[in-house]
Design an enzyme around this catalytic site. Structure first.
Site, short mmCIF file in Angstrom:
data_model
loop_
_atom_site.label_atom_id
_atom_site.label_comp_id
_atom_site.label_asym_id
_atom_site.label_seq_id
_atom_site.Cartn_x
_atom_site.Cartn_y
_atom_site.Cartn_z
N HIS A 101 -18.39 7.46 -0.54
CA HIS A 101 -17.78 6.70 -1.91
C HIS A 101 -16.55 7.09 -2.39
O HIS A 101 -16.55 6.96 -3.56
CB HIS A 101 -19.03 6.84 -2.88
CG HIS A 101 -20.50 6.47 -2.35
ND1 HIS A 101 -21.10 5.23 -2.10
CD2 HIS A 101 -21.35 7.62 -1.84
CE1 HIS A 101 -22.43 5.50 -1.79
NE2 HIS A 101 -22.51 6.65 -1.44
N SER A 143 12.21 3.20 -1.54
CA SER A 143 12.30 2.05 -2.54
C SER A 143 13.58 1.97 -2.65
O SER A 143 14.44 2.77 -3.00
CB SER A 143 11.40 2.36 -3.76
OG SER A 143 11.83 1.54 -4.77
N LYS A 145 10.64 7.38 -4.61
CA LYS A 145 9.57 7.05 -3.65
C LYS A 145 9.72 7.36 -2.36
O LYS A 145 10.92 7.43 -1.78
CB LYS A 145 9.36 5.49 -3.79
CG LYS A 145 8.78 5.03 -4.87
CD LYS A 145 7.41 5.20 -5.35
CE LYS A 145 6.56 4.38 -4.62
NZ LYS A 145 6.53 3.02 -5.21
N GLU A 194 0.85 1.73 6.42
CA GLU A 194 0.64 0.58 5.73
C GLU A 194 0.51 -0.63 6.71
O GLU A 194 -0.22 -1.86 6.83
CB GLU A 194 1.37 0.13 4.74
CG GLU A 194 0.96 1.14 3.58
CD GLU A 194 1.76 0.93 2.35
OE1 GLU A 194 1.56 1.35 1.05
OE2 GLU A 194 3.00 0.86 2.57
#
Ligand code: ARG
Length: 459
Positions: A156, A277, A283, A290
């Site tokens: 979970h 970024s 970043k 991804e």
């Protein structure tokens, strides 16, 4: 130039011609089409359609066409042929004239495309299998390297019980083993030659189809021509295998994206597979991961698309089936690239061992140990679970880890708890105890690594 002009009085409409052609994507089947054509020409000698000399001439011309294609595959795209089969035939005729027009005797583009596609799948499955094996190897090496890195295991997405990074790696090896065997199964079922099925009812020429199949490297020949030209089960299976495997790679990505988050900070991904970024200078984004996760969507789309494509088709061949290729080719490319990318990511991963360890210590991932300790002292597990829950609650209220509670705190909930509780609840103890087959114990993991290294021939 079309191969079927005789019956037609009018020219094809330009728009229809463009709509009808598959050359822009089936050109990658040139190698397979030429290969199968050479085998077919040999069968035609046995039926008396070609003399041995004629066959040799056809074969030589096809071999030289193949060389030209190898040098410059995109030359095919410049032609206005309807598909790759027409292109090969037209170019054969260009090379050797009238003799080239004999090659299509007894053959149809329907059994040709079925054969070419199966040959393409066979070749490309080998590449995927190799990439799956290599990724397994990378997981094993990473497991070996990080064999004693303790980290939290989750259910979970809550810290559940401590595990090791090596154990996490081995879980993915199991998934990849299943992916591998699924693909081998697919291969077994598709390794049957449809050539000699003609348009739909078999060929009228006395072709030894078994011999022909074996000469192309297939294990045998199909048994019903009507089925042979209609069957695309192998594409469905292949896309299903790809979908399942991409699901595994996506879960791998999701795990690592989380491990790499500022919040978890268990790992650091290499600069070489992340990006920055354009606005926020701080970043470092896990783009490679991804993208693996994101590319799953088009693979699943392909599986759904082939199922929908086939479900309402009457036997046997229908032009709808031309639409089976683009998604198949794209999927195999995406699958291979994702396997290679996962390999690269893993190769360059850096673990923050201390942070992993500290995270495992927090979150009460050793609470089960307190319960097991009480069970050993004679209490039923249900009762022990209840007592441990109370102890966890106390620790949460005191903002302490279980190991930092005083003995007197433990004893408020059970007088059976003694000083040895502390040895029982260390992370190392939690892990060591799980010695049963498939458990996280260091010994189990060590044995599994050795076993896998032998299986994968890693020296
Ligand atoms: N380009 C076609 C395909 O990909 C080849 C088979 C064509 N057969 C036909 N009867 N028109 O399916």
């Amino acid at each position: 130039m079309s191969l079927w002009g005789g019956r037609f009085l009018d020219e094809s409409d330009k728009l229809f011609k463009k709509f009808n052609t598959s050359l822009s994507f089936d050109y990658i089947l040139a190698k397979e089409d030429i290969f199968a054509s050479i085998s077919w020409s040999k069968s035609l000698v046995e039926t008396g359609v070609l003399t041995k000399k004629e066959q040799k001439k056809i074969e030589l011309a096809l071999v030289s066409l193949k060389k030209e294609v190898d040098k410059n595959p995109s030359q095919i795209l410049e032609s206005d042929c309807e598909d790759i089969h027409s292109w090969v035939e037209v170019n054969l005729i260009k090379k050797i004239g009238e003799l080239g027009k004999k090659l299509h005797t007894g053959r149809s583009r329907n059994d040709q495309i079925a054969t070419d596609l199966k040959l393409w799948c066979k070749n490309n499955i080998q590449i995927v299998l190799k990439n799956i094996l290599n990724l397994q190897k990378k997981f094993i090496l990473s497991a070996e390297l990080n064999y004693n890195v303790i980290m939290p295991g989750y259910t979970h997405l809550q810290r559940a019980q401590p595990i090791t990074f090596a154990y996490w790696c081995l879980a993915y090896v199991e998934m990849l083993k299943r992916d591998f065997s699924r693909l081998e199964d697919t291969l077994k079922r598709l390794d049957i030659s449809p050539l000699g099925s003609g348009a739909l009812s078999g060929t009228a020429w006395n072709i030894n189809r078994k011999k022909l199949a074996l000469s192309m490297g297939f294990s045998c020949a199909t048994k019903n021509a009507l089925d042979s030209v209609s069957d695309r089960d192998y594409i469905v299976e292949l896309l299903a295998s790809a979908s399942i495997s991409m699901m595994h790679l996506s879960r791998f990505s999701e795990d690592l994206i989380f491990f790499n988050s500022t919040e978890a900070n268990f790992i650091e991904l290499s600069d070489s597979i992340t990006s920055g970024s354009s606005l926020m200078p701080q970043k470092k984004n896990p783009d490679a991961l991804e993208l693996i996760r994101g590319k799953c969507s088009s693979v699943y789309g392909s599986l759904f698309s082939i199922l929908v494509l086939l479900k309402g088709l009457p036997l046997s061949y229908n032009k709808d089936m031309q639409e089976d290729k683009k998604n198949l080719f794209d999927t195999i490319k995406t699958w291979n690239n994702s396997l290679l990318m996962a390999n690269l990511i893993l190769k360059k991963i850096k673990l923050n061992r201390l942070i992993c360890y500290q995270a495992a210590e927090q979150g009460y991932s050793n609470a089960t140990e307190v319960a097991d300790y009480l069970v050993k002292k004679g209490i039923t597990f249900r009762e022990a679970h209840h007592i441990s829950g109370k102890i966890v609650l106390k620790a949460i209220n005191d903002q302490k880890a279980l190991k930092d509670l005083a003995l007197s705190d433990f004893q408020k909930y059970s007088l059976l708890i003694e000083n040895d509780i502390y040895d029982h609840i260390t992370l190392e103890a939690c892990i060591k105890k799980r010695e049963s087959k498939g458990g996280v114990a260091f010994n189990q993991v060590k044995k599994a690594i050795i076993r896998e290294k032998i299986r994968l021939n890693i020296v």
